[in-house]
Design a protein around this motif. Sequence first.
Motif, PDB file in Angstrom:
ATOM      1  N   UNK A   1      37.148  58.097 -16.277  1.00 60.86           N
ATOM      2  CA  UNK A   1      37.698  57.196 -16.247  1.00 60.86           C
ATOM      3  C   UNK A   1      38.295  57.512 -17.435  1.00 60.86           C
ATOM      4  N   UNK A   2      39.202  57.645 -18.428  1.00 63.37           N
ATOM      5  CA  UNK A   2      39.675  57.453 -19.646  1.00 63.37           C
ATOM      6  C   UNK A   2      39.447  56.041 -19.838  1.00 63.37           C
ATOM      7  N   UNK A   3      38.672  56.391 -21.715  1.00 65.55           N
ATOM      8  CA  UNK A   3      38.316  55.026 -21.824  1.00 65.55           C
ATOM      9  C   UNK A   3      39.824  54.056 -22.070  1.00 65.55           C
ATOM     10  N   UNK A   4      39.489  52.782 -21.759  1.00 63.09           N
ATOM     11  CA  UNK A   4      40.232  51.344 -22.336  1.00 63.09           C
ATOM     12  C   UNK A   4      40.665  51.784 -23.957  1.00 63.09           C
ATOM     13  N   UNK A   5      41.826  52.103 -24.629  1.00 65.68           N
ATOM     14  CA  UNK A   5      42.493  51.336 -25.514  1.00 65.68           C
ATOM     15  C   UNK A   5      41.700  50.178 -26.193  1.00 65.68           C
ATOM     16  N   UNK A   6      41.632  49.860 -27.837  1.00 67.03           N
ATOM     17  CA  UNK A   6      40.647  49.460 -28.117  1.00 67.03           C
ATOM     18  C   UNK A   6      41.615  48.320 -28.326  1.00 67.03           C
ATOM     19  N   UNK A   7      42.569  48.596 -28.809  1.00 70.47           N
ATOM     20  CA  UNK A   7      44.192  48.042 -29.317  1.00 70.47           C
ATOM     21  C   UNK A   7      44.832  47.415 -28.464  1.00 70.47           C
ATOM     22  N   UNK A   8      45.470  48.166 -27.667  1.00 70.47           N
ATOM     23  CA  UNK A   8      46.480  47.650 -26.625  1.00 70.47           C
ATOM     24  C   UNK A   8      45.388  46.957 -25.214  1.00 70.47           C
ATOM     25  N   UNK A   9      45.772  45.571 -24.729  1.00 69.82           N
ATOM     26  CA  UNK A   9      45.126  45.421 -23.380  1.00 69.82           C
ATOM     27  C   UNK A   9      45.504  45.853 -22.143  1.00 69.82           C
ATOM     28  N   UNK A  10      44.694  45.975 -21.765  1.00 70.00           N
ATOM     29  CA  UNK A  10      44.994  46.662 -20.038  1.00 70.00           C
ATOM     30  C   UNK A  10      45.990  45.356 -19.192  1.00 70.00           C
ATOM     31  N   UNK A  11      47.176  45.939 -18.367  1.00 72.01           N
ATOM     32  CA  UNK A  11      46.877  45.146 -17.733  1.00 72.01           C
ATOM     33  C   UNK A  11      47.315  45.109 -16.688  1.00 72.01           C
ATOM     34  N   UNK A  12      47.418  43.981 -15.767  1.00 67.50           N
ATOM     35  CA  UNK A  12      46.742  43.121 -14.706  1.00 67.50           C
ATOM     36  C   UNK A  12      46.452  44.436 -13.794  1.00 67.50           C
ATOM     37  N   UNK A  13      47.398  44.811 -13.503  1.00 69.27           N
ATOM     38  CA  UNK A  13      47.007  45.742 -12.180  1.00 69.27           C
ATOM     39  C   UNK A  13      46.793  47.347 -13.181  1.00 69.27           C
ATOM     40  N   UNK A  14      46.651  47.973 -13.898  1.00 71.68           N
ATOM     41  CA  UNK A  14      45.881  48.804 -14.325  1.00 71.68           C
ATOM     42  C   UNK A  14      44.239  48.911 -14.348  1.00 71.68           C
TER      43      UNK A  14
ATOM     44  N   UNK B   1      20.294  49.648 -21.287  1.00 71.84           N
ATOM     45  CA  UNK B   1      20.203  50.995 -21.340  1.00 71.84           C
ATOM     46  C   UNK B   1      21.230  51.685 -20.917  1.00 71.84           C
ATOM     47  N   UNK B   2      22.576  51.004 -20.921  1.00 74.67           N
ATOM     48  CA  UNK B   2      23.815  51.909 -20.858  1.00 74.67           C
ATOM     49  C   UNK B   2      24.404  51.098 -22.213  1.00 74.67           C
ATOM     50  N   UNK B   3      26.197  52.208 -23.006  1.00 76.40           N
ATOM     51  CA  UNK B   3      26.509  52.076 -23.839  1.00 76.40           C
ATOM     52  C   UNK B   3      27.710  51.336 -23.381  1.00 76.40           C
ATOM     53  N   UNK B   4      27.811  50.046 -24.100  1.00 77.08           N
ATOM     54  CA  UNK B   4      29.309  48.880 -24.090  1.00 77.08           C
ATOM     55  C   UNK B   4      29.619  48.959 -25.126  1.00 77.08           C
ATOM     56  N   UNK B   5      30.954  48.492 -24.950  1.00 82.74           N
ATOM     57  CA  UNK B   5      32.092  48.910 -25.826  1.00 82.74           C
ATOM     58  C   UNK B   5      32.433  47.366 -25.419  1.00 82.74           C
ATOM     59  N   UNK B   6      34.250  47.224 -27.107  1.00 83.79           N
ATOM     60  CA  UNK B   6      34.572  45.672 -27.111  1.00 83.79           C
ATOM     61  C   UNK B   6      36.055  46.381 -26.750  1.00 83.79           C
ATOM     62  N   UNK B   7      36.808  45.086 -25.695  1.00 82.14           N
ATOM     63  CA  UNK B   7      38.424  45.914 -26.106  1.00 82.14           C
ATOM     64  C   UNK B   7      39.264  44.279 -25.245  1.00 82.14           C
ATOM     65  N   UNK B   8      40.802  44.646 -25.634  1.00 83.88           N
ATOM     66  CA  UNK B   8      41.335  42.535 -25.271  1.00 83.88           C
ATOM     67  C   UNK B   8      40.935  42.813 -23.810  1.00 83.88           C
ATOM     68  N   UNK B   9      41.098  41.763 -23.957  1.00 83.28           N
ATOM     69  CA  UNK B   9      41.234  41.016 -22.506  1.00 83.28           C
ATOM     70  C   UNK B   9      42.040  41.524 -21.587  1.00 83.28           C
ATOM     71  N   UNK B  10      42.495  42.224 -20.196  1.00 79.88           N
ATOM     72  CA  UNK B  10      43.424  42.306 -19.362  1.00 79.88           C
ATOM     73  C   UNK B  10      44.293  41.132 -19.977  1.00 79.88           C
ATOM     74  N   UNK B  11      46.033  41.629 -19.674  1.00 85.52           N
ATOM     75  CA  UNK B  11      47.249  40.419 -19.927  1.00 85.52           C
ATOM     76  C   UNK B  11      47.827  40.614 -18.564  1.00 85.52           C
ATOM     77  N   UNK B  12      47.561  39.240 -18.014  1.00 88.88           N
ATOM     78  CA  UNK B  12      48.375  39.228 -16.658  1.00 88.88           C
ATOM     79  C   UNK B  12      49.680  38.998 -16.508  1.00 88.88           C
ATOM     80  N   UNK B  13      50.176  38.885 -18.300  1.00 89.87           N
ATOM     81  CA  UNK B  13      51.689  38.650 -18.153  1.00 89.87           C
ATOM     82  C   UNK B  13      52.032  39.985 -18.284  1.00 89.87           C
TER      83      UNK B  13
ATOM     84  N   UNK C   1      40.242  30.931 -17.678  1.00 88.76           N
ATOM     85  CA  UNK C   1      41.205  31.043 -19.131  1.00 88.76           C
ATOM     86  C   UNK C   1      42.606  32.268 -20.063  1.00 88.76           C
ATOM     87  N   UNK C   2      41.245  32.923 -19.823  1.00 90.89           N
ATOM     88  CA  UNK C   2      42.410  34.116 -20.374  1.00 90.89           C
ATOM     89  C   UNK C   2      42.902  35.197 -19.656  1.00 90.89           C
ATOM     90  N   UNK C   3      43.052  34.604 -17.970  1.00 89.78           N
ATOM     91  CA  UNK C   3      44.365  34.960 -17.027  1.00 89.78           C
ATOM     92  C   UNK C   3      45.118  33.851 -16.960  1.00 89.78           C
TER      93      UNK C   3
END
Length: 444
Positions: free
Chosen positions: A167-180, A291-303, A212-214
């Motif tokens: 799966x392509x990694x999410x953009x670190x600057x653009x939030x996923x839409x809720x559907x995505x 034991x796995x690599x993690x990173x941060x992205x913006x919260x998904x946006x319902x709007x 809250x985010x949603x």
Amino acid sequence: MRKSRLMAGVMAGIIVASTAACGSGSGGDDGLTFMFRGGPDEKAAYEAAIAKFTEETGVEVKMIVTDADQYATKLQAAVSGNNVPDVFYVEQATLQSYVGSGVLMDITDQVEEQGVDLDNIWEYGVDSYRFDGTLQGTPDGRLYGLPKDVGPFAFGYNKTMLEAAGIPLPDKDVPLTWDEFVAISKQLTTDTDGDGAVDQWGTGLNVQWNLQSMVWSNGGDWTNEDRTEVTVDTPEFAEALQAFADLTNVEGVTPSASDAATLDTYQRWMAGEIGFFPVGPWDVSVYNDLEFEYDLIPWPSMGGEESATWIGSLGIGVSATTSDAENAVKLATYLSTDPDAQQTLVDANIQVPNLKDMAQEWAAAPDAQPANRQEFLDIVEDYGRAMPAAFTYGAEWYDELWVNIQPVLDGEQKAADYLAETQPKMQTLLDESNANAEQAAAGS
């Protein structure tokens, strides 16, 4: 290795008290008492920071350390017994009551006299402990504490899991839409060992900390701007809550209740079984050893466009009854704003730097872990908000939302119906909260 460095030579000038023996709060010749909560990492970091404070000032400090779940009770017992520590952690939601009851000192003038550059400290952190007699969190209020930290609640993902799934990694600057977000979560939810039972899930969120985010990204909120009207009975709020419940009951991308009873979602994230999960700065010292690599992205946006999440904070306040106000304010200021003290706390991976210039260097470090530390700062600077009850006089009105919410989460009741029933109860409690705030302000 990190703990060994922190502990080296730190006991000079420090007396570590048991939680059963609160300090006298008298200051003066006996030194100062500092009460806080935290685990081993935080305790070790404060021991190191305060050792240096003692070395520089000659002022001894007795540390009173409690577990997080005992702190409020222990502090209230100290307040009730007229045994308030000289310096102590103060929560946003208790500030107004402690101001009204004369527990907290107004430190505005003392901080100014010390020449503290408040412009180099996150505005959210400073303003959280300002109170103008009516509203908390406004830039014009008097200062009744300084931020121990700011706690941006970020969104993390299991990078190893997504890469393994192609799966392509999410953009670190653009939030996923809720559907995505839902679509990727469905791809990740699978039976990895072929035994016929799902053992990997897209996500595993907690309604009290993640709704809250949603709601916010969908255009809803808990109250109106002046915090006088509860607004949970709106279509935007109901849509967000329903979507949260549907993650389990319709989309099937979160562990079921029976799965969670066996192993909760936090433990499953730690075990590498969940794709998306929240990350706070307080988690980093533990998550960096996973034991796995993690990173941060913006919260998904319902709007569909803007991300949203909350920022927590703890403050450091000074007792109004301390007999050594000068040194007590110096200690609070030192722990909140001194670069060396901040570095000690940041090196322990327990918080984001309070100082803006230090934070920018910290986020841009080539060895940053997680790599996208900048997301924490983006939340503080851009899209983070205070929790709904952070600046009200008590949180009973807010807590009411969660009391009978389980049927919604189980798919047995529609979100809109539940919110219509619950809004009047919350409104009654908010009205009482505001009336108590006015009474306290009149008596202070």
